[in-house]
Design an enzyme around this catalytic site. Structure first.
Site, short mmCIF file in Angstrom:
data_model
loop_
_atom_site.label_atom_id
_atom_site.label_comp_id
_atom_site.label_asym_id
_atom_site.label_seq_id
_atom_site.Cartn_x
_atom_site.Cartn_y
_atom_site.Cartn_z
N ASP A 1 39.66 47.32 42.68
CA ASP A 1 40.00 48.70 42.37
C ASP A 1 39.17 49.33 41.25
O ASP A 1 38.51 50.34 41.44
CB ASP A 1 41.48 48.79 42.00
N GLU B 1 49.66 36.94 40.08
CA GLU B 1 48.65 37.75 40.78
C GLU B 1 47.25 37.45 40.24
O GLU B 1 46.28 37.38 41.01
CB GLU B 1 48.98 39.23 40.60
#
Length: 803
Positions: A575, A772
């Site tokens: 991202d 994560e």
């Protein structure tokens, strides 16, 4: 004893064959967004779920546990053993309520309508020195056609003994659901004003409610609001508080009423200390009557079989040095079980906007339809998807970028299950060749997604990781020896003989490896839509070469991500990774690398299904794309691969940010072992001033001015799927094949593997979770948890299973 739940045939596909063991995947697909809940793989049918709260104070009802939520502050929740075909065991540690809840689930074969299942829910104090007063609610709801009724005679003061329901739907036909108490439970009967509530204590309380279509997923809110309303009425006479209020367990009770035509039923118990209850779903056509004895005998058998199979599929190699092999094995089992336990079935509408485009992506015709009217976000017809989820608590939905990595792991455990999931994703490819990068299907899924991320845009791509799942399947076919050396059959061009169909009963999840006709039929079924998807990428993500005087051997193979903003390239999957300024002439290294890999995958499928001309064309495209990676993206000055952009004078230049992006041709094994650029890549990878850390490869160089800055998502943190790609490339290509850097690649592989495994394992033991990402400096787990999506690839790293 084998305990497969042989269920309803799946929707029309290559899997809908009599006796197919994938039938066991239809009923009992886990609702991964809940701590425990089950539903069949049907668009509108039965949903079940578990909720609980403590009764230690009047605020406890606000802390009802139901949907997985990091805000609940649980110590941990993990499937310690789970197989999608048979069942498993999950352990939930809720320290705030001082309870450890164990959920066990078993599939039972039989009948013509999906078989039956049984679940056992057990609780015990985490700390026996303190009270553990828990209210549990188990509910069953019905969406769509059919009906369900409570068999017990209604009693306004509650029920005693077993609670049972009878129901029927067009797909499941007739069924019953029973909830039975365990043998040693202690119900809450003592507390403030016990005598005032004597007639209701020690009983099961219930609710039958009529819920509008499509709203059963809101069962927790409906139940919680009903309990609060009943409590307000119950304490009305104590409102002056002069003598205190009744015990919360006495007033936080369902109202013991069921409306005619109810399609949601909830059953509530209040326990003091250890407890156990069993839930049985019995298909009428199965005939077999379930009892607690089935669980008593079946659960140990399931555990034994799971452990034996796990040690066979994912062994810890004798060459791997560890001080605590049992802890490492338990960890590997848990992350595999959680990945598979995180598979869910989703059905519903999605939102698509065909008009939006940033200025550098705009097309004259993109914002209007054929009538010239401006396009608007549209609610698309409902679709279905079986998918693994990255994080049950934070991302309980399907992600294209993640799914390819999920399927590498799932495919090693259950080849056919991975193909089921892959086929569902392939079925989402539309006529243009597009598939949304996030699958947010239905209101329940949208309730967990911020509004700004709910809409999907048909010009936006995502890394085509589904190609990795296809490649992995083909590699398994090439390596597969079959169940019997005596039954070797036809050679399908894979370089190995494949056993003839029907030669021997296949192990669970391996029919598409053992039966070549199924493998061929499957690949033929996905070839056309996958080719359409590939052509969509080439058409919509094409980059410019000749417009800016760039020189490359191919004049067509260059690519850029559409849908980027000034600060983010969400479509790339990385991202906030640093890029150049947005420009219609920019080229992205990671995308051209993915496109080379995609072309290789299409070549392999084309060869397999006999599309000879296509295979030749794909091979030529793959070669041209790889050559253009060198021609367009190699910076001799920086000795690294880089993005490309255009300056104010319309001149092309390299945009170089050392990090994962710089490694892409290496990560996807696109470079030959004797590449003149490999040495510089290994130098960058192994340099502690850049990507190397004791915990794995960092996403961005530690020397980069943006390292750790901003939202710090891909600006330093360690991502396990990228480390897996690096280890895979090292293990199967650069450390395995002769070349000038083979010995160095071997050394880096061994050290990097140890660093990654030890850190993720250490953090799991320390925190109770897989994360994560991991901190680039300390190695500590960061962001969403549990994240047993691609982080679970650590199991493959331990056992050295690379695609």
């Amino acid at each position: 004893m084998r305990l497969l739940w042989l269920l309803l045939p799946l929707a029309p596909s290559v899997f809908a064959k009599p006796g197919n063991d994938s039938d066991s995947l239809l009923w009992g697909v886990y609702r991964p967004n809940l701590y425990f809940g089950l539903r069949p793989r049907l668009p509108r049918s039965v949903m079940t779920g578990l909720a609980w709260f403590g009764t230690q104070d009047f605020q406890s009802i606000t802390r009802t546990r139901h949907a997985c939520d990091q805000g609940d502050g649980l110590n941990s929740y993990t499937w310690t053993e789970y197989d999608a075909r048979e069942g498993g065991e999950q352990v939930i540690k809720d320290g705030i309520n001082n309870v450890k809840i164990t959920t066990q689930f078993l599939k039972v074969p039989g009948g013509d309508h999906g078989g039956s299942w049984a679940a056992r829910i057990k609780g015990e104090p985490m700390n026996p020195a303190f009270p553990s007063r828990i209210s549990t609610v188990f509910y069953v709801g019905l969406e769509g056609l059919g009906g369900i009724d409570m068999d017990n005679e209604e009693d306004e003061n509650g029920l005693e003994g077993t609670v049972s329901f009878t129901g029927s739907t067009p797909d499941l036909d007739d069924f019953t659901i029973r909830i039975e108490e365990g043998p040693h439970n202690t119900l809450i009967t003592e507390g403030s004003y016990a005598s005032d509530f004597q007639h209701r204590l020690g009983k099961t309380h219930y609710l039958g409610a009529r819920v509008p279509p499509g709203q059963v997923w809101q069962a927790k809110d409906i139940i919680q609001n009903t309990i609060v309303k009943a409590a307000q009425e119950a304490i009305a006479s104590y409102k002056d508080g002069a003598k205190g209020y009744p015990d919360p367990a006495f007033v936080y009770q369902l109202p013991d009423e069921a409306y005619t035509g109810s399609n949601l039923f909830a059953v509530q118990k209040h326990y003091d200390g250890p407890f156990q209850f069993d839930v049985f779903f019995e298909s009428a056509s199965a005939k077999q009557k379930l009892s607690s004895a089935v669980l008593d005998e079946g659960l140990p058998a399931l555990s034994s079989e799971f452990n034996e199979r796990f040690d066979s599929v994912f062994p810890i190699p004798s060459t791997y040095e560890t001080s605590d092999p049992e802890s490492l094995r338990a960890f590997s089992k848990a992350i595999t079980s959680n990945l598979i336990g995180g598979i869910g079935y989703f059905y519903g509408t999605s939102i698509v906007d065909r008009s939006f485009a940033y200025e550098w992506d705009q097309d004259e015709d993109s914002a209007s339809d054929e009538t010239g009217e401006k396009k608007r976000p549209t609610l698309m017809p409902p679709k279905a998807l079986l998918t693994a989820t990255p994080s049950r608590s934070f991302f309980p939905r399907g992600f294209y970028w993640d799914e390819g990595f999920h399927l590498l792991h799932i495919g090693e455990w259950d080849n056919d299950l991975s193909l089921e999931i892959l086929k569902d994703w392939i079925n989402l490819i539309d006529e243009d060749g597009w598939v949304g990068r996030e699958q947010i299907l239905g209101e329940e899924a949208r309730s967990r997604v911020p509004a700004e991320f709910q809409t999907q845009v048909p010009t936006y791509a995502n890394p085509p990781t589904l190609t990795m799942a296809v490649t992995a399947f083909i590699n398994r076919l090439r390596a597969h020896k079959g169940p019997s050396e005596q039954d070797l059959g036809m050679d399908l061009g894979l370089g190995t003989q494949i056993p003839l169909a029907g030669s021997e009963v296949s192990a669970p999840g391996r029919r598409f490896l053992d039966e070549p006709d199924l493998a061929l039929e499957y690949l033929r079924s996905i070839y056309a839509p996958l080719k359409r998807h590939y052509e969509w990428f080439r058409r919509t993500q094409r980059g410019q070469i000749k417009q800016y005087g760039r020189k490359a051997r191919s004049r067509t193979e260059a690519y850029r991500w559409r849908g980027r903003s000034q600060q983010h390239v969400l479509t790339s999957g990385m991202d906030d990774y640093p890029r150049g300024p947005p420009h219609a002439g920019e080229l992205h290294l990671d995308l051209i690398s993915w496109m080379a890999f995609f072309a290789q995958t299409m070549r392999d499928i084309a060869e397999f299904v006999g599309e000879v001309d296509d295979a030749i064309a794909f091979e030529e495209i793959a070669k041209a794309t790889i050559e253009n990676i060198d021609d367009l993206h190699w910076s001799e000055e920086n000795q690294m691969y880089c993005d490309v952009s255009v300056n104010d004078d319309d001149e092309s230049y390299h945009v170089c940010h050392r990090g994962y992006l710089s490694l892409f041709p290496f990560l996807l094994s696109l470079l030959p072992p004797d590449s003149p650029h490999l040495g510089a890549i290994l130098d960058l990878l192994r340099d502690p001033d850049h990507l190397w850390s004791p915990y794995g490869l960092r996403s961005l160089s530690a020397s980069h001015p943006e390292f750790g800055q901003g939202e710090n998502y891909w600006k330093g943190p360690i991502w396990i799927q990228m480390n897996y790609l690096a280890l895979s490339a090292l293990h199967k290509t650069y450390a395995a094949q002769e070349g000038p850097y083979q010995e160095r690649a071997q050394e880096i592989y061994a050290e990097l593997r140890r660093n990654v495994v030890e850190n993720v394992h250490k953090e799991f033991v320390r925190t109770g979770y897989v994360w994560e990402q991991y901190d680039a400096i300390s190695g500590e787990g960061r962001r969403s948890h549990p994240f047993t999506g691609w982080t679970s690839l650590v199991t493959l790293i331990i056992s050295e299973k690379y695609y």
